[in-house]
Design an enzyme around this catalytic site. Structure first.
Site, PDB file in Angstrom:
ATOM      1  N   HIS A   1      26.644   8.621   5.079  1.00  0.00           N
ATOM      2  CA  HIS A   1      27.431   7.401   4.899  1.00  0.00           C
ATOM      3  C   HIS A   1      27.828   7.212   3.450  1.00  0.00           C
ATOM      4  O   HIS A   1      27.257   7.798   2.553  1.00  0.00           O
ATOM      5  CB  HIS A   1      26.686   6.161   5.415  1.00  0.00           C
ATOM      6  CG  HIS A   1      25.544   5.704   4.577  1.00  0.00           C
ATOM      7  ND1 HIS A   1      24.285   6.236   4.676  1.00  0.00           N
ATOM      8  CD2 HIS A   1      25.461   4.743   3.624  1.00  0.00           C
ATOM      9  CE1 HIS A   1      23.472   5.627   3.822  1.00  0.00           C
ATOM     10  NE2 HIS A   1      24.176   4.715   3.161  1.00  0.00           N
TER      11      HIS A   1
ATOM     12  N   ARG B   1      23.387  14.405   4.430  1.00  0.00           N
ATOM     13  CA  ARG B   1      22.257  14.988   5.147  1.00  0.00           C
ATOM     14  C   ARG B   1      22.155  16.443   4.725  1.00  0.00           C
ATOM     15  O   ARG B   1      23.168  17.137   4.617  1.00  0.00           O
ATOM     16  CB  ARG B   1      22.461  14.893   6.668  1.00  0.00           C
ATOM     17  CG  ARG B   1      21.179  15.266   7.437  1.00  0.00           C
ATOM     18  CD  ARG B   1      21.309  14.971   8.920  1.00  0.00           C
ATOM     19  NE  ARG B   1      22.141  15.919   9.619  1.00  0.00           N
ATOM     20  CZ  ARG B   1      21.731  17.113  10.047  1.00  0.00           C
ATOM     21  NH1 ARG B   1      20.492  17.524   9.822  1.00  0.00           N
ATOM     22  NH2 ARG B   1      22.562  17.901  10.697  1.00  0.00           N
TER      23      ARG B   1
ATOM     24  N   GLU C   1      22.320  10.123  -2.511  1.00  0.00           N
ATOM     25  CA  GLU C   1      21.131  10.093  -1.673  1.00  0.00           C
ATOM     26  C   GLU C   1      21.141  11.335  -0.805  1.00  0.00           C
ATOM     27  O   GLU C   1      22.135  11.619  -0.145  1.00  0.00           O
ATOM     28  CB  GLU C   1      21.157   8.836  -0.803  1.00  0.00           C
ATOM     29  CG  GLU C   1      20.037   8.749   0.208  1.00  0.00           C
ATOM     30  CD  GLU C   1      20.207   7.540   1.103  1.00  0.00           C
ATOM     31  OE1 GLU C   1      19.426   6.599   0.952  1.00  0.00           O
ATOM     32  OE2 GLU C   1      21.133   7.538   1.942  1.00  0.00           O
TER      33      GLU C   1
ATOM     34  N   GLU D   1      28.792   1.673   4.469  1.00  0.00           N
ATOM     35  CA  GLU D   1      27.920   0.517   4.276  1.00  0.00           C
ATOM     36  C   GLU D   1      28.496  -0.358   3.167  1.00  0.00           C
ATOM     37  O   GLU D   1      28.706   0.100   2.053  1.00  0.00           O
ATOM     38  CB  GLU D   1      26.517   0.972   3.887  1.00  0.00           C
ATOM     39  CG  GLU D   1      25.544  -0.153   3.681  1.00  0.00           C
ATOM     40  CD  GLU D   1      24.168   0.334   3.250  1.00  0.00           C
ATOM     41  OE1 GLU D   1      23.218  -0.442   3.395  1.00  0.00           O
ATOM     42  OE2 GLU D   1      24.050   1.486   2.775  1.00  0.00           O
TER      43      GLU D   1
END
Length: 137
Positions: free
Chosen positions: A71, A9, A53, A119
């Site tokens: 994650h 993030r 990401e 994940e």
């Protein structure tokens, strides 16, 4: 198993994109999602698929270094078998999910002792072992 990509993030998406592109990453694609925020998928030029990401949620305020990690995604060849093995080992993976429908990837979530989410992903037969530009067309 192998790591698919890491998700962080970020507080300022433009600043972070400037840093990561200067480091050598290229933008593979973007996802604009309401609750999930704005996602930018990156990879190094020689990688066949995404490896990073960036997650931008303006409403959440500045990133706290202690909570800036979103994650970790890990590729598995057989998710159902992996979930059984993890459960037998005393871990508590979530149920098998089909977030893109029955022909899409199979996923499950696991949380480490500190609260970091992981994940687990099994790609459909014939799909590359990661997110590629074809997923955005």
């Amino acid at each position: 198993m192998k790591t698919l990509f890491v998700s962080y993030r970020v507080t300022d998406l433009d600043r972070s994109l400037g840093f990561y592109t200067a480091l050598g990453y290229t933008e593979l694609g973007r996802v604009q999602a309401d609750e999930a925020g704005h996602l930018v998928i990156l990879k190094f030029p020689d990688e066949p698929a995404a490896s990073l990401e960036l997650v931008h949620r303006p409403g959440d305020g500045p990133v706290d270094v202690g909570s800036g990690f979103d994650h970790l995604a890990i590729h598995v060849d057989g998710l159902a078998t992996t979930l059984e093995k993890l459960t037998e080992a005393g871990l508590k993976p979530g149920s098998l999910q089909y977030p893109a429908g029955p022909d899409g990837p199979k996923t499950s979530w696991l949380t480490d002792p500190d609260g970091y989410r992981i994940e687990l992903v099994e790609w459909p037969s014939g799909h590359p072992d990661g997110i590629t530009a074809a997923d955005f067309t």
